[in-house]
Write a protein that holds these residues in place. Structure first.
Motif, PDB file in Angstrom:
ATOM      1  N   LYS A  57       7.934  95.307 -79.204  1.00  0.00           N
ATOM      2  CA  LYS A  57       7.177  94.175 -79.728  1.00  0.00           C
ATOM      3  C   LYS A  57       8.116  93.043 -80.144  1.00  0.00           C
ATOM      4  O   LYS A  57       9.290  93.273 -80.424  1.00  0.00           O
ATOM      5  CB  LYS A  57       6.347  94.606 -80.940  1.00  0.00           C
ATOM      6  CG  LYS A  57       5.282  95.638 -80.582  1.00  0.00           C
ATOM      7  CD  LYS A  57       4.406  95.955 -81.764  1.00  0.00           C
ATOM      8  CE  LYS A  57       3.294  96.894 -81.377  1.00  0.00           C
ATOM      9  NZ  LYS A  57       2.219  96.246 -80.656  1.00  0.00           N
ATOM     10  N   HIS A  58       7.560  91.839 -80.192  1.00  0.00           N
ATOM     11  CA  HIS A  58       8.301  90.715 -80.751  1.00  0.00           C
ATOM     12  C   HIS A  58       8.614  91.016 -82.213  1.00  0.00           C
ATOM     13  O   HIS A  58       7.809  91.643 -82.902  1.00  0.00           O
ATOM     14  CB  HIS A  58       7.488  89.419 -80.661  1.00  0.00           C
ATOM     15  CG  HIS A  58       7.428  88.848 -79.290  1.00  0.00           C
ATOM     16  ND1 HIS A  58       6.549  89.289 -78.330  1.00  0.00           N
ATOM     17  CD2 HIS A  58       8.155  87.866 -78.723  1.00  0.00           C
ATOM     18  CE1 HIS A  58       6.732  88.601 -77.220  1.00  0.00           C
ATOM     19  NE2 HIS A  58       7.704  87.735 -77.426  1.00  0.00           N
ATOM     20  N   TYR A  60       9.632  89.334 -85.985  1.00  0.00           N
ATOM     21  CA  TYR A  60       9.443  88.098 -86.738  1.00  0.00           C
ATOM     22  C   TYR A  60      10.230  88.164 -88.029  1.00  0.00           C
ATOM     23  O   TYR A  60      10.368  89.239 -88.623  1.00  0.00           O
ATOM     24  CB  TYR A  60       7.963  87.898 -87.085  1.00  0.00           C
ATOM     25  CG  TYR A  60       7.097  87.531 -85.911  1.00  0.00           C
ATOM     26  CD1 TYR A  60       6.767  86.204 -85.662  1.00  0.00           C
ATOM     27  CD2 TYR A  60       6.624  88.504 -85.051  1.00  0.00           C
ATOM     28  CE1 TYR A  60       5.973  85.867 -84.581  1.00  0.00           C
ATOM     29  CE2 TYR A  60       5.832  88.171 -83.963  1.00  0.00           C
ATOM     30  CZ  TYR A  60       5.512  86.845 -83.742  1.00  0.00           C
ATOM     31  OH  TYR A  60       4.737  86.501 -82.653  1.00  0.00           O
ATOM     32  N   GLU A  87       2.389  93.242 -77.074  1.00  0.00           N
ATOM     33  CA  GLU A  87       3.788  92.916 -77.366  1.00  0.00           C
ATOM     34  C   GLU A  87       4.010  92.391 -78.784  1.00  0.00           C
ATOM     35  O   GLU A  87       5.095  91.927 -79.108  1.00  0.00           O
ATOM     36  CB  GLU A  87       4.322  91.914 -76.354  1.00  0.00           C
ATOM     37  CG  GLU A  87       4.473  92.489 -74.971  1.00  0.00           C
ATOM     38  CD  GLU A  87       5.204  91.552 -74.035  1.00  0.00           C
ATOM     39  OE1 GLU A  87       5.185  90.331 -74.242  1.00  0.00           O
ATOM     40  OE2 GLU A  87       5.823  92.074 -73.091  1.00  0.00           O
ATOM     41  N   LEU A  89       2.713  89.773 -80.320  1.00  0.00           N
ATOM     42  CA  LEU A  89       2.658  88.328 -80.553  1.00  0.00           C
ATOM     43  C   LEU A  89       1.656  88.026 -81.663  1.00  0.00           C
ATOM     44  O   LEU A  89       0.571  88.615 -81.708  1.00  0.00           O
ATOM     45  CB  LEU A  89       2.265  87.578 -79.280  1.00  0.00           C
ATOM     46  CG  LEU A  89       3.375  87.424 -78.245  1.00  0.00           C
ATOM     47  CD1 LEU A  89       2.823  86.841 -76.954  1.00  0.00           C
ATOM     48  CD2 LEU A  89       4.497  86.569 -78.783  1.00  0.00           C
ATOM     49  N   ARG A 106      11.339  84.197 -84.335  1.00  0.00           N
ATOM     50  CA  ARG A 106      10.594  85.170 -83.542  1.00  0.00           C
ATOM     51  C   ARG A 106      11.531  85.574 -82.411  1.00  0.00           C
ATOM     52  O   ARG A 106      12.018  84.732 -81.670  1.00  0.00           O
ATOM     53  CB  ARG A 106       9.316  84.581 -82.966  1.00  0.00           C
ATOM     54  CG  ARG A 106       8.555  85.613 -82.122  1.00  0.00           C
ATOM     55  CD  ARG A 106       7.331  85.047 -81.465  1.00  0.00           C
ATOM     56  NE  ARG A 106       7.756  84.242 -80.325  1.00  0.00           N
ATOM     57  CZ  ARG A 106       6.981  83.336 -79.728  1.00  0.00           C
ATOM     58  NH1 ARG A 106       5.770  83.095 -80.173  1.00  0.00           N
ATOM     59  NH2 ARG A 106       7.433  82.654 -78.703  1.00  0.00           N
ATOM     60  N   PRO A 108      12.197  88.079 -78.975  1.00  0.00           N
ATOM     61  CA  PRO A 108      11.454  88.850 -77.967  1.00  0.00           C
ATOM     62  C   PRO A 108      11.783  90.341 -78.059  1.00  0.00           C
ATOM     63  O   PRO A 108      12.829  90.724 -78.593  1.00  0.00           O
ATOM     64  CB  PRO A 108      11.957  88.265 -76.639  1.00  0.00           C
ATOM     65  CG  PRO A 108      13.306  87.721 -76.951  1.00  0.00           C
ATOM     66  CD  PRO A 108      13.253  87.251 -78.384  1.00  0.00           C
TER      67      PRO A 108
END
Length: 111
Positions: A57-58, A60, A87, A89, A106, A108
């Motif tokens: 997953k992204h 943050y 993912e 987001l 953020r 990737p």
């Protein structure tokens, strides 16, 4: 599963207070969420800071947070959104109001 990593050295103890508030509320709500403290997330000008991660997953980093009810609720809500299939987001319009500002980064997912 998603994980919240909360800077424990932010703002003269405010980060530790945020960690404890998030842990307590997650327990009270019986949420399956990994929560951990981390000394210094290196975003000191944005303190208090929290990272949100999950496998595939992204990731943050949110800043300008405080150990108050609005931040705790927002962090738990966004962690739930992040844990949804996909993912990870977090579109701006789906984020809790308190997290529509203060985004530091953020990243990737690792591939």
């Amino acid at each position: 599963m998603s994980a919240l990593i909360i800077c424990t050295t932010c703002a003269d103890g405010q980060g530790q207070a945020l960690l404890e508030a998030v842990e307590n509320e997650a327990l009270a709500r019986d949420l399956p969420l990994a929560i951990q403290g981390q000394a210094c997330l290196a975003a000191c000008r944005q303190s208090c800071t929290v990272a949100l991660q999950g496998a595939g997953k992204h990731s943050y980093v949110f800043g300008q947070l405080a150990p108050d009810e609005a931040c705790v609720d927002a962090l738990l809500a966004v962690a739930g959104q992040h844990a949804e299939p996909g993912e990870g987001l977090l579109p701006w319009d789906r984020r809790p109001e308190r997290l529509k500002t203060g985004l530091v980064a953020r990243l990737p997912p690792l591939r």
